[in-house]
Structures are given as C-alpha cells and as structure tokens.
Design a protein around this motif. Structure first.
Motif, PDB file in Angstrom:
ATOM      1  N   ASP A  14      -7.907  24.378  10.627  1.00  0.00           N
ATOM      2  CA  ASP A  14      -7.899  24.717  12.058  1.00  0.00           C
ATOM      3  C   ASP A  14      -8.326  23.515  12.891  1.00  0.00           C
ATOM      4  O   ASP A  14      -7.717  23.219  13.938  1.00  0.00           O
ATOM      5  N   PHE A  15      -9.364  22.801  12.437  1.00  0.00           N
ATOM      6  CA  PHE A  15      -9.810  21.611  13.172  1.00  0.00           C
ATOM      7  C   PHE A  15      -8.709  20.548  13.194  1.00  0.00           C
ATOM      8  O   PHE A  15      -8.415  19.961  14.245  1.00  0.00           O
ATOM      9  N   ALA A  16      -8.103  20.297  12.060  1.00  0.00           N
ATOM     10  CA  ALA A  16      -7.030  19.307  11.991  1.00  0.00           C
ATOM     11  C   ALA A  16      -5.849  19.723  12.857  1.00  0.00           C
ATOM     12  O   ALA A  16      -5.264  18.896  13.578  1.00  0.00           O
ATOM     13  N   LEU A  63       0.844  -1.192   0.000  1.00  0.00           N
ATOM     14  CA  LEU A  63       0.000   0.000   0.000  1.00  0.00           C
ATOM     15  C   LEU A  63       0.875   1.237   0.000  1.00  0.00           C
ATOM     16  O   LEU A  63       1.791   1.374   0.824  1.00  0.00           O
ATOM     17  N   ILE A  64       0.587   2.156  -0.916  1.00  0.00           N
ATOM     18  CA  ILE A  64       1.323   3.414  -1.022  1.00  0.00           C
ATOM     19  C   ILE A  64       0.313   4.546  -1.091  1.00  0.00           C
ATOM     20  O   ILE A  64      -0.649   4.487  -1.862  1.00  0.00           O
ATOM     21  N   CYS A  65       0.537   5.597  -0.295  1.00  0.00           N
ATOM     22  CA  CYS A  65      -0.353   6.765  -0.282  1.00  0.00           C
ATOM     23  C   CYS A  65       0.415   7.978  -0.787  1.00  0.00           C
ATOM     24  O   CYS A  65       1.551   8.231  -0.373  1.00  0.00           O
ATOM     25  N   THR A  66      -0.218   8.764  -1.663  1.00  0.00           N
ATOM     26  CA  THR A  66       0.422   9.949  -2.234  1.00  0.00           C
ATOM     27  C   THR A  66       0.317  11.178  -1.336  1.00  0.00           C
ATOM     28  O   THR A  66       0.703  12.279  -1.743  1.00  0.00           O
ATOM     29  N   GLY A  67      -0.175  11.018  -0.113  1.00  0.00           N
ATOM     30  CA  GLY A  67      -0.171  12.127   0.836  1.00  0.00           C
ATOM     31  C   GLY A  67      -1.516  12.781   1.049  1.00  0.00           C
ATOM     32  O   GLY A  67      -2.520  12.424   0.446  1.00  0.00           O
ATOM     33  N   ASP A  68      -1.531  13.763   1.964  1.00  0.00           N
ATOM     34  CA  ASP A  68      -2.737  14.445   2.435  1.00  0.00           C
ATOM     35  C   ASP A  68      -3.660  13.478   3.165  1.00  0.00           C
ATOM     36  O   ASP A  68      -4.843  13.319   2.827  1.00  0.00           O
ATOM     37  N   LEU A  69      -3.109  12.839   4.184  1.00  0.00           N
ATOM     38  CA  LEU A  69      -3.926  12.004   5.064  1.00  0.00           C
ATOM     39  C   LEU A  69      -5.016  12.835   5.717  1.00  0.00           C
ATOM     40  O   LEU A  69      -6.140  12.368   5.935  1.00  0.00           O
ATOM     41  N   VAL A  70      -4.683  14.064   6.030  1.00  0.00           N
ATOM     42  CA  VAL A  70      -5.556  14.943   6.797  1.00  0.00           C
ATOM     43  C   VAL A  70      -6.011  16.103   5.919  1.00  0.00           C
ATOM     44  O   VAL A  70      -5.201  16.734   5.242  1.00  0.00           O
ATOM     45  N   ALA A  71      -7.313  16.346   5.916  1.00  0.00           N
ATOM     46  CA  ALA A  71      -7.841  17.528   5.219  1.00  0.00           C
ATOM     47  C   ALA A  71      -9.302  17.736   5.617  1.00  0.00           C
ATOM     48  O   ALA A  71      -9.618  17.836   6.791  1.00  0.00           O
ATOM     49  N   TYR A  72     -10.212  17.720   4.660  1.00  0.00           N
ATOM     50  CA  TYR A  72     -11.561  18.266   4.793  1.00  0.00           C
ATOM     51  C   TYR A  72     -12.457  17.603   5.842  1.00  0.00           C
ATOM     52  O   TYR A  72     -13.336  18.253   6.387  1.00  0.00           O
ATOM     53  N   CYS A  73     -12.273  16.335   6.088  1.00  0.00           N
ATOM     54  CA  CYS A  73     -13.271  15.566   6.849  1.00  0.00           C
ATOM     55  C   CYS A  73     -12.990  15.558   8.356  1.00  0.00           C
ATOM     56  O   CYS A  73     -12.108  16.261   8.834  1.00  0.00           O
ATOM     57  N   GLY A  74     -13.755  14.730   9.086  1.00  0.00           N
ATOM     58  CA  GLY A  74     -13.849  14.912  10.526  1.00  0.00           C
ATOM     59  C   GLY A  74     -13.071  13.971  11.420  1.00  0.00           C
ATOM     60  O   GLY A  74     -13.260  14.018  12.638  1.00  0.00           O
ATOM     61  N   ALA A  75     -12.170  13.139  10.867  1.00  0.00           N
ATOM     62  CA  ALA A  75     -11.475  12.168  11.717  1.00  0.00           C
ATOM     63  C   ALA A  75      -9.968  12.150  11.444  1.00  0.00           C
ATOM     64  O   ALA A  75      -9.406  11.109  11.083  1.00  0.00           O
ATOM     65  N   VAL A 127     -20.210  16.829  10.557  1.00  0.00           N
ATOM     66  CA  VAL A 127     -21.220  17.630  11.254  1.00  0.00           C
ATOM     67  C   VAL A 127     -20.875  17.734  12.729  1.00  0.00           C
ATOM     68  O   VAL A 127     -20.940  18.820  13.338  1.00  0.00           O
ATOM     69  N   LYS A 128     -20.469  16.628  13.317  1.00  0.00           N
ATOM     70  CA  LYS A 128     -20.098  16.616  14.739  1.00  0.00           C
ATOM     71  C   LYS A 128     -18.925  17.557  14.997  1.00  0.00           C
ATOM     72  O   LYS A 128     -18.852  18.213  16.046  1.00  0.00           O
ATOM     73  N   ALA A 129     -18.007  17.635  14.043  1.00  0.00           N
ATOM     74  CA  ALA A 129     -16.830  18.498  14.197  1.00  0.00           C
ATOM     75  C   ALA A 129     -17.111  19.947  13.824  1.00  0.00           C
ATOM     76  O   ALA A 129     -16.236  20.801  13.956  1.00  0.00           O
ATOM     77  N   GLY A 130     -18.324  20.231  13.335  1.00  0.00           N
ATOM     78  CA  GLY A 130     -18.670  21.587  12.925  1.00  0.00           C
ATOM     79  C   GLY A 130     -18.152  21.957  11.548  1.00  0.00           C
ATOM     80  O   GLY A 130     -18.112  23.137  11.185  1.00  0.00           O
ATOM     81  N   LEU A 131     -17.785  20.958  10.751  1.00  0.00           N
ATOM     82  CA  LEU A 131     -17.246  21.200   9.413  1.00  0.00           C
ATOM     83  C   LEU A 131     -18.378  21.132   8.385  1.00  0.00           C
ATOM     84  O   LEU A 131     -18.497  20.176   7.619  1.00  0.00           O
ATOM     85  N   THR A 132     -19.205  22.161   8.385  1.00  0.00           N
ATOM     86  CA  THR A 132     -20.393  22.174   7.527  1.00  0.00           C
ATOM     87  C   THR A 132     -20.349  23.365   6.572  1.00  0.00           C
ATOM     88  O   THR A 132     -21.365  24.028   6.349  1.00  0.00           O
ATOM     89  N   CYS A 144      -2.883  25.306   5.289  1.00  0.00           N
ATOM     90  CA  CYS A 144      -2.630  24.013   4.657  1.00  0.00           C
ATOM     91  C   CYS A 144      -1.511  24.043   3.627  1.00  0.00           C
ATOM     92  O   CYS A 144      -1.078  22.997   3.148  1.00  0.00           O
ATOM     93  N   GLY A 145      -1.064  25.235   3.236  1.00  0.00           N
ATOM     94  CA  GLY A 145       0.053  25.323   2.316  1.00  0.00           C
ATOM     95  C   GLY A 145      -0.280  25.041   0.867  1.00  0.00           C
ATOM     96  O   GLY A 145       0.614  24.801   0.056  1.00  0.00           O
ATOM     97  N   CYS A 146      -1.562  25.084   0.514  1.00  0.00           N
ATOM     98  CA  CYS A 146      -1.951  24.803  -0.872  1.00  0.00           C
ATOM     99  C   CYS A 146      -1.652  25.964  -1.807  1.00  0.00           C
ATOM    100  O   CYS A 146      -1.632  25.791  -3.024  1.00  0.00           O
TER     101      CYS A 146
END
Length: 261
Positions: free
Chosen positions: A99-101, A37-49, A232-237, A80-82
C-alpha cells in the motif's frame, strides 16, 4: 513474454536482486558494482524509499527484469502478486508495504515498469545466459535450492520454448542465493540486496561474474540504520524493519522446512 537480448557482453558483470525500496543498500551496491549491471527485479517492496530506488536505478542504467512487484504496480493492481496463501505472515505483512509503495510510485514510473522485459538474455564467456525473476511459468514462483528437480525441469522447458538452449539461468525473487546444476544448465539465484538472507546477519548479497565467466557471491554492507529509519518514518514497522538488523525474517513460514531456523 518480452525478451530483451543484450548481445555479447565482456568483462565483469554485477547481478543483483530485490532492492526492495532500500535506497541505502542500492547505493552501496552501485558503489561496489563492476561492469554491466543487471537486476532480477522487485525494485520496490518492504522498505521505505520506493521512489528513490526507482529513480536511482534509472539513473544508473541498470538492465532490469520485471519482477512481480513491477508488473503489479504497472497494472495498478492492489497487491504485490506474490500469491501468498491467505493468512500467512507474508500475506498479512505485504498489505502495508505494498500500500505504501502503491501510493508512492508515480505514473511515469509505472509506465516505465510496464515496459520492462520478462527475460534478459546475453552471451558471456562462450555461454548463453538467461536472467529471469521467479520462474518462466510464473513470475512469482518461489524456487529454492531444495526445490524438487521437476520444478527446474518445468522452468527450463518453458525457457527453451521461448529462447532456445541456455547454459546459465540467473534468477531472483526467493531472497536467498544458491547455485544448482540441472543436467547441463547452471541455475544461479543472485540473492537480493534489500533484505538479509535469513542468516542472522544484516549483510545482504549479490552476484559477481568475472571476465573469465566465474561466479562469486559477495556480501553487501550498507547503512542499515538509515534504511530502518526510512521504514519507521513511513510507518512500516510490522517486522521487516527489525529483520534488517537481526537478519531474521518475520515471514519464515514462506520458507521450505530445510531453510527455517
């Protein structure tokens, strides 16, 4: 630039981009994955976990390329440095999820992210592969299927300077999978699993490389409602939560004209 060479790999490979803090999509990917398994990055971004995605990735022994989100979190940066243009939808919406991340990720995770390679290389089926995030010249460079040939040439020149000749480049970051032949190099964007590719369906996508070296993009079906619930729980709406369901990005202005609806 940090390069991690994996040597010669055999059998099937699963390459995926951008879990984007979507633990439901990552769990579905891990259940469907075959081989290395290989990931090209950005494990963390828009979603809540974000915490859960980082932990699960570490537990699954995934080879991860540092994306701009990993680099920024490791550096304790405030965005995020985009490099989004000021005032664009992406610029405005990124403030909330980053900010949440940033508040969610602990110091151990940041240190781990800081040690990730910029490029992962390997041999497979008699070809030399290089896996990057956005570009070699800029980790957050957006490269699309319709980008000018000069863009690809610049990146390949930079890559050859660092690593030598390659047969296949696999990238991520832009969020929409594609394949393009650049002279004798095959450039493949593996897509992302955490957000649909702006195609009006909730399924995301990832790349399978067969034991014979063939490429195949596969659709990923996962618990979308669970991912939306986490947001929604994280307020990311701010709009990305509905994008998981509709398959339409709220940030269409980041796309080149030919990829907009």
């Amino acid at each position: 630039m940090r390069v991690a060479h994996l040597g010669e790999l055999t059998g099937e490979l699963t390459v995926f981009g951008g879990p984007y803090s979507n633990i439901q999509a990552l769990d579905a990917l891990l259940a469907a994955a075959r081989g290395h398994l290989i990931c090209t990055g950005d494990l963390v971004a828009y979603c809540g976990a974000p915490k859960e995605v980082i932990a699960r990735t570490q537990q699954a022994n995934v080879y991860v390329v540092a994306g701009n989100c990993e680099k920024q979190l490791a550096a304790r940066a405030l965005d995020c440095g985009c490099g989004f243009e000021e005032g664009t939808t992406c610029d405005l919406l990124s403030a909330a999820w980053y900010d949440f991340a940033n508040r969610s990720v602990d110091e151990h995770a940041r240190d781990w992210m800081g040690g990730l390679p910029d490029i992962v290389t390997f041999e497979h089926s008699a070809r030399r592969f290089a896996v990057i995030h956005g570009g070699v010249t800029d980790v957050a460079r957006f490269i699309w299927s319709s980008s000018e040939r000069q863009v690809f040439d610049e990146e390949l020149t930079a890559l050859r300077t660092l690593y030598g000749d390659v047969d296949v480049v696999i990238s991520g970051h832009s969020g929409i999978a594609f394949e393009r032949q650049i002279s004798d190099v095959r450039w493949v964007n593996a897509g992302v699993i955490g957000m649909p590719p702006h195609d009006e369906t909730p399924e995301t996508e990832f790349l399978c490389i067969g034991a014979d070296g063939g490429f195949r993009l596969e659709k990923l079906v996962y618990d979308v409602d669970g991912a939306v619930g986490d947001m929604v729980k994280a307020g990311l709406t701010q709009g990305y939560h509905t994008a998981l369901q509709t398959g339409i990005w709220p940030s269409e202005d980041v796309l080149p004209a030919d990829l907009r609806r």
